[in-house]
Write an enzyme that holds these catalytic residues in place. Sequence first.
Site, PDB file in Angstrom:
ATOM      1  N   ILE A 348       0.767  -1.113  -0.051  1.00  0.00           N
ATOM      2  CA  ILE A 348      -0.133   0.017  -0.100  1.00  0.00           C
ATOM      3  C   ILE A 348       1.086   1.169  -0.225  1.00  0.00           C
ATOM      4  O   ILE A 348       0.517   2.442  -0.175  1.00  0.00           O
ATOM      5  CB  ILE A 348      -1.053   0.053   1.371  1.00  0.00           C
ATOM      6  CG1 ILE A 348      -0.129   0.062   2.557  1.00  0.00           C
ATOM      7  CG2 ILE A 348      -1.763  -1.216   1.197  1.00  0.00           C
ATOM      8  CD1 ILE A 348      -1.197   0.095   3.677  1.00  0.00           C
ATOM      9  N   LYS A 373       0.744  -3.264  13.478  1.00  0.00           N
ATOM     10  CA  LYS A 373      -0.247  -3.468  14.644  1.00  0.00           C
ATOM     11  C   LYS A 373       0.596  -3.710  15.910  1.00  0.00           C
ATOM     12  O   LYS A 373       0.017  -3.390  16.873  1.00  0.00           O
ATOM     13  CB  LYS A 373      -1.294  -4.180  14.191  1.00  0.00           C
ATOM     14  CG  LYS A 373      -2.186  -4.279  13.238  1.00  0.00           C
ATOM     15  CD  LYS A 373      -3.284  -5.339  13.055  1.00  0.00           C
ATOM     16  CE  LYS A 373      -3.984  -5.275  11.820  1.00  0.00           C
ATOM     17  NZ  LYS A 373      -3.408  -5.531  10.783  1.00  0.00           N
ATOM     18  N   ILE A 411     -10.458  -0.545   8.832  1.00  0.00           N
ATOM     19  CA  ILE A 411     -10.243  -1.511  10.211  1.00  0.00           C
ATOM     20  C   ILE A 411      -9.367  -0.700  11.322  1.00  0.00           C
ATOM     21  O   ILE A 411      -8.168  -0.426  11.054  1.00  0.00           O
ATOM     22  CB  ILE A 411      -9.513  -3.010  10.033  1.00  0.00           C
ATOM     23  CG1 ILE A 411     -10.402  -3.655   9.098  1.00  0.00           C
ATOM     24  CG2 ILE A 411      -9.543  -3.647  11.405  1.00  0.00           C
ATOM     25  CD1 ILE A 411     -11.818  -3.795   9.117  1.00  0.00           C
ATOM     26  N   SER A 412     -10.024  -0.071  12.140  1.00  0.00           N
ATOM     27  CA  SER A 412      -9.222   0.730  13.238  1.00  0.00           C
ATOM     28  C   SER A 412      -9.004  -0.074  14.582  1.00  0.00           C
ATOM     29  O   SER A 412      -9.194  -1.364  14.505  1.00  0.00           O
ATOM     30  CB  SER A 412     -10.188   1.987  13.537  1.00  0.00           C
ATOM     31  OG  SER A 412      -9.395   2.640  14.222  1.00  0.00           O
ATOM     32  N   LYS A 415      -7.014   1.176  20.289  1.00  0.00           N
ATOM     33  CA  LYS A 415      -5.864   1.832  20.936  1.00  0.00           C
ATOM     34  C   LYS A 415      -5.791   3.430  20.182  1.00  0.00           C
ATOM     35  O   LYS A 415      -4.943   4.099  20.542  1.00  0.00           O
ATOM     36  CB  LYS A 415      -4.615   1.050  20.474  1.00  0.00           C
ATOM     37  CG  LYS A 415      -4.643  -0.112  21.168  1.00  0.00           C
ATOM     38  CD  LYS A 415      -3.318  -1.285  20.893  1.00  0.00           C
ATOM     39  CE  LYS A 415      -3.348  -2.163  21.809  1.00  0.00           C
ATOM     40  NZ  LYS A 415      -4.685  -3.231  21.798  1.00  0.00           N
ATOM     41  N   SER A 456      -5.370 -13.820  16.746  1.00  0.00           N
ATOM     42  CA  SER A 456      -4.914 -12.921  16.127  1.00  0.00           C
ATOM     43  C   SER A 456      -3.406 -12.924  15.879  1.00  0.00           C
ATOM     44  O   SER A 456      -2.930 -13.233  17.049  1.00  0.00           O
ATOM     45  CB  SER A 456      -5.386 -11.743  15.983  1.00  0.00           C
ATOM     46  OG  SER A 456      -5.005 -10.926  16.859  1.00  0.00           O
ATOM     47  N   ARG A 545       4.720  -2.609  28.841  1.00  0.00           N
ATOM     48  CA  ARG A 545       5.253  -2.357  27.707  1.00  0.00           C
ATOM     49  C   ARG A 545       5.390  -0.973  27.387  1.00  0.00           C
ATOM     50  O   ARG A 545       4.476  -0.376  27.762  1.00  0.00           O
ATOM     51  CB  ARG A 545       5.115  -3.234  26.375  1.00  0.00           C
ATOM     52  CG  ARG A 545       5.169  -4.924  26.932  1.00  0.00           C
ATOM     53  CD  ARG A 545       4.629  -5.895  25.724  1.00  0.00           C
ATOM     54  NE  ARG A 545       3.284  -5.432  25.572  1.00  0.00           N
ATOM     55  CZ  ARG A 545       2.810  -6.061  24.571  1.00  0.00           C
ATOM     56  NH1 ARG A 545       3.351  -6.895  23.895  1.00  0.00           N
ATOM     57  NH2 ARG A 545       1.472  -5.700  24.170  1.00  0.00           N
TER      58      ARG A 545
END
Length: 632
Positions: A348, A373, A411-412, A415, A456, A545
């Site tokens: 992309i 992600k 797709i959001s 976060k 996922s 983290r």
Amino acid sequence: MEKVKSALLMMLDLLIVVVSYFIAVWIRMDLSFRVMYFYDLFIGKIWLIVIIYFIIFKLMKIDKSIRMLASVNEAVSISFAGVLGALSTYLVLLAMKFTPVPRSIYLMQAIIVILILEFLRFSYRIYAMMQIKAQSMGTDYSRTIIVGAGAAGMMLLKEIASNKVYKNRIIGFLDDDKSKVGKSVNGIKVLGTTGDLQGIVNSQQIETIYLALPSVSLSEQKNILEKCYETGCKVLVLTSSLDMLSSKGIKRSLREIGIEDLLGRQSIELENDVIRSLIETKTVVVTGAAGSIGSELCRQILHSHPKILLMIDINENGLYDLQQEFNMMQRDGQLREDIMYLPLITSIRDRAALDRLFASYRPQIVFHAAAHKHVPLMEDMPIEAVKNNIFGTHNLLEVADKYGVERFVSISTDKAVNPTNVMGATKRFVEKMIQSMDPHSKTKFVAVRFGNVLGSNGSIIPLFKKQISNGGPVTITDKKIIRYFMTIPEAVSLVLQAATYGNGGEIFVLDMGQPVKILDLAEKMIRLAGYIPYSEIEIKEIGLRPGEKLYEELHLNKEDVTKTPNHLIFVTHPVAISQKKISAELALLHDIIEKAEVSDEEIIETLTKVVENYNPNRKGVAIHAQDIETMD
């Protein structure tokens, strides 16, 4: 070999016909032998009787029945064949003007044929089942109970009793229908209700539990699964009745209890006709098609019969695997052969490549799932997050507008709400770009925001499984941390449904259900794997983290959130965002990432200027209850 076996079985059945007719004649002759009378009644007619029964047995496929699985259906067929054989013999002999035969012989022969044929078939099955039962008394057979004494439980019992593959000794049933308690089902006693589960497991030394309740509601099943889980036994769940009755069979319809069973997700109701009308005969693009969300999008889109599905990803191996999966589905008849799906290795970030692709195929719908992600990785390389998530998406938005795409769904993530990390900040900027594009374009641009999905790529579930298989420790960042979870198929189904509602500029928010404590999740996964938390597998707290929150939020406080026709999908109404302002902010970001030497701090500082509420110093801070209120 099968034909020979079938022929031998037919010969055996016809021999029984001969023997039964002989016995019937012998009985009719008062158990004596008068040669002429016997010759006239038996020898002179038996050849014709055998032919008649052969034809009837063939027509009714008596020789095709499987002795090991003889059932009531076989008994009925044999009885009908015996009666029909006797009646046919009487009529044929009468029509051919043979010497009359006493009618009692036909009746006796029919009874004897039926009794011998059924005895042979059922004795074989009884012998086989007794062998399996005897073997099940061995130490390698697991003491087992079946929860559910209904039709599914009966089918499962029959399968276990007749198949040596199962290493189970069935001790009893459990059923919440109290009228069944104390009674027997096929010789197996109903020991109690699910409320008695723990006591029965202890008293009967149960090792395995089969849950055969495919038709009960999700909430009921979750409550029972929780009780089964707490016993510490191995638990196997029988899936839907349709799977059980399909060609998959019961063996492939059984699965071990999974962590998703214990999370208590609501059942999803979709307007499938509306989703199909959106996609059917359309050219559809899915970016990030090789990823966990992208690949499931492709699977569900194909079932709505698009004209062409264009699967875009830079991950060559993942895209190849997906193509092979769909090839197998077409070969097995699970996917229509006229549906085209094309794997396209494309980034992309490559604007020229996207231009050529959109110009060639003229897609009507775009589902944009491609993104970096992984939160910690993007904290270490913020420049890559900006290049891919922001400028890669900007390329897509522009070509979608240029080539007249009807609908664009991005797709959001949760976060993106009050982001504390680079990944969330870039996703929030994408939402802003979408809202700025909508007033100036014929394309309907929308975003769908949701939280973590079970299983996922990069999610916590596969990590925990790997840590458990390695003997631990299972690492959690903080004992107070909570997250929302949803299965991948659930999330994708709701994304497709949300796409049908979009008029442009909206951000759809999926109801993620009740939040889950990651510590509880770790403990349950360890127990499901057959270990005891803390004693056999350690759980270690390692600290938050970079960029991680204790709690995720579902929507911004300023967003006006309302319900949609689907109770699991909410919508934030379009916010007016200046395209001129977005262009200026893109220019700022472009200038910083194009610098010959740039530090991570400079990139993050620029992100804080262009993304409202982005606070990289807010990491791990517990937010107020009103900020994480669940929508109902």
